[in-house]
Design an enzyme around this catalytic site. Structure first.
Site, PDB file in Angstrom:
ATOM      1  N   ASP A  97      66.617  44.531  -3.593  1.00  0.00           N
ATOM      2  CA  ASP A  97      65.674  45.253  -4.440  1.00  0.00           C
ATOM      3  C   ASP A  97      64.368  44.485  -4.655  1.00  0.00           C
ATOM      4  O   ASP A  97      64.318  43.261  -4.514  1.00  0.00           O
ATOM      5  CB  ASP A  97      66.289  45.497  -5.825  1.00  0.00           C
ATOM      6  CG  ASP A  97      67.314  46.612  -5.828  1.00  0.00           C
ATOM      7  OD1 ASP A  97      67.692  47.088  -4.742  1.00  0.00           O
ATOM      8  OD2 ASP A  97      67.751  46.996  -6.932  1.00  0.00           O
ATOM      9  N   HIS A 242      68.287  40.562  -4.381  1.00  0.00           N
ATOM     10  CA  HIS A 242      66.849  40.784  -4.522  1.00  0.00           C
ATOM     11  C   HIS A 242      66.066  39.948  -3.516  1.00  0.00           C
ATOM     12  O   HIS A 242      66.454  38.816  -3.226  1.00  0.00           O
ATOM     13  CB  HIS A 242      66.389  40.440  -5.942  1.00  0.00           C
ATOM     14  CG  HIS A 242      67.050  41.267  -6.997  1.00  0.00           C
ATOM     15  ND1 HIS A 242      68.324  40.993  -7.461  1.00  0.00           N
ATOM     16  CD2 HIS A 242      66.623  42.372  -7.663  1.00  0.00           C
ATOM     17  CE1 HIS A 242      68.654  41.896  -8.373  1.00  0.00           C
ATOM     18  NE2 HIS A 242      67.657  42.740  -8.509  1.00  0.00           N
TER      19      HIS A 242
END
Length: 277
Positions: A97, A242
């Site tokens: 992400d 991430h």
């Protein structure tokens, strides 16, 4: 790096929202398109692992995974995000992400390429617009790019028009750089509401959450990130990591360790099928 600091601050303030979205509002996709009660995510921390022999299969993106689509071109409006993917065998999904980020995303892509693995990247428009070349690389290498809004806001604090703008602008830049509009959406912090589900479906996107949260954004140390991913490994799980939003050097180092370990333990990595038509 101002965007990174803003991401980090928002995450610290809204950790509770992430836990609520991932654990309280998610369902499990099962064969036939129904849902069942959520399966609790594995508790982070050291757990015993059984290492199997090396995999005899070459990794490649698979088709046939993902929820059914009863109406071609438009998914149904769901009331819960997808937590895991159904299917047979020891398959997992890696997701990243907040990117793409020029300092971290290329290293993650290099590791995925080394092991011939495909992953999903839920990108923020404000990051993607400045790093379109990385989205083009994702397209070339078979990765799936999803929509993670433009500025990473808490959607439950926005009105419907603001949510639409966040999603549409991001889909536009993804289409421009990646070559097609995204078919998957992930709410920032895992905070979903009715408007996000409805607007996502209107834009042709399925909502995806996660099963295993590496919590790499807290910078707990590379060893901890590796252990959380390896301990949470199970058929059908979706792993959250991430590639932007702060210093992601631990995430870069972690995937270099857990990916070959999981492959050697017999796991295969796939991405959801792309919608046809």
């Amino acid at each position: 790096m101002q965007k990174d600091h803003l991401f980090t601050r928002r995450r610290i303030l809204l950790t509770g929202a992430a836990a609520l979205g991932a654990a309280g509002a998610a369902g499990v996709v099962v064969e036939g398109g129904g849902t069942q009660s959520p399966t609790p995510a594995p508790v982070p921390g050291p757990q015993a692992r059984q290492v199997l022999g090396p995999s005899a299969f070459r990794l490649r993106p698979l088709t046939g995974y993902g929820p059914p689509r009863p109406v071609p071109g438009r998914p149904e409006v769901r009331h819960e995000p997808i937590l895991r993917l159904s299917g047979r065998g020891r398959h997992m999904v890696l997701t990243f992400d907040d990117g793409p980020h020029p300092d971290y995303t290329p290293h993650i892509l290099d590791t995925l390429a080394r092991y011939d693995v495909r992953a999903m990247f839920f990108v923020c428009g404000e990051m993607a617009v400045d790093n379109k070349g990385l989205l083009a690389r994702m397209a070339d290498e078979g990765h799936v790019v999803g929509n993670h809004t433009w500025t990473h806001p808490l959607l439950t604090t926005l009105d419907r028009g603001e949510i639409r703008s966040e999603m549409e602008r991001t889909s536009d830049v993804i289409e421009d750089a990646y070559g097609e509009r995204p078919q998957w959406f992930r709410a920032p912090y895992g905070a979903w509401n009715r408007a996000a589900f409805q607007l996502g479906a209107d834009m042709g996107m399925e909502p995806m959450a996660w099963t295993v949260d590496s919590l790499d954004w807290t910078a707990p140390g590379t060893d901890t990130v590796v252990d959380r991913v390896e301990s949470g490994a199970a058929p059908g799980v979706v792993v959250l990591s991430h590639d932007a939003g702060g210093d992601r050097s631990q995430s870069v180092r972690a995937i270099r360790r857990y990916l070959p370990h999981l492959i050697g333990s017999g796991y295969h990595f796939t991405v959801p099928r792309r919608r046809l038509g």
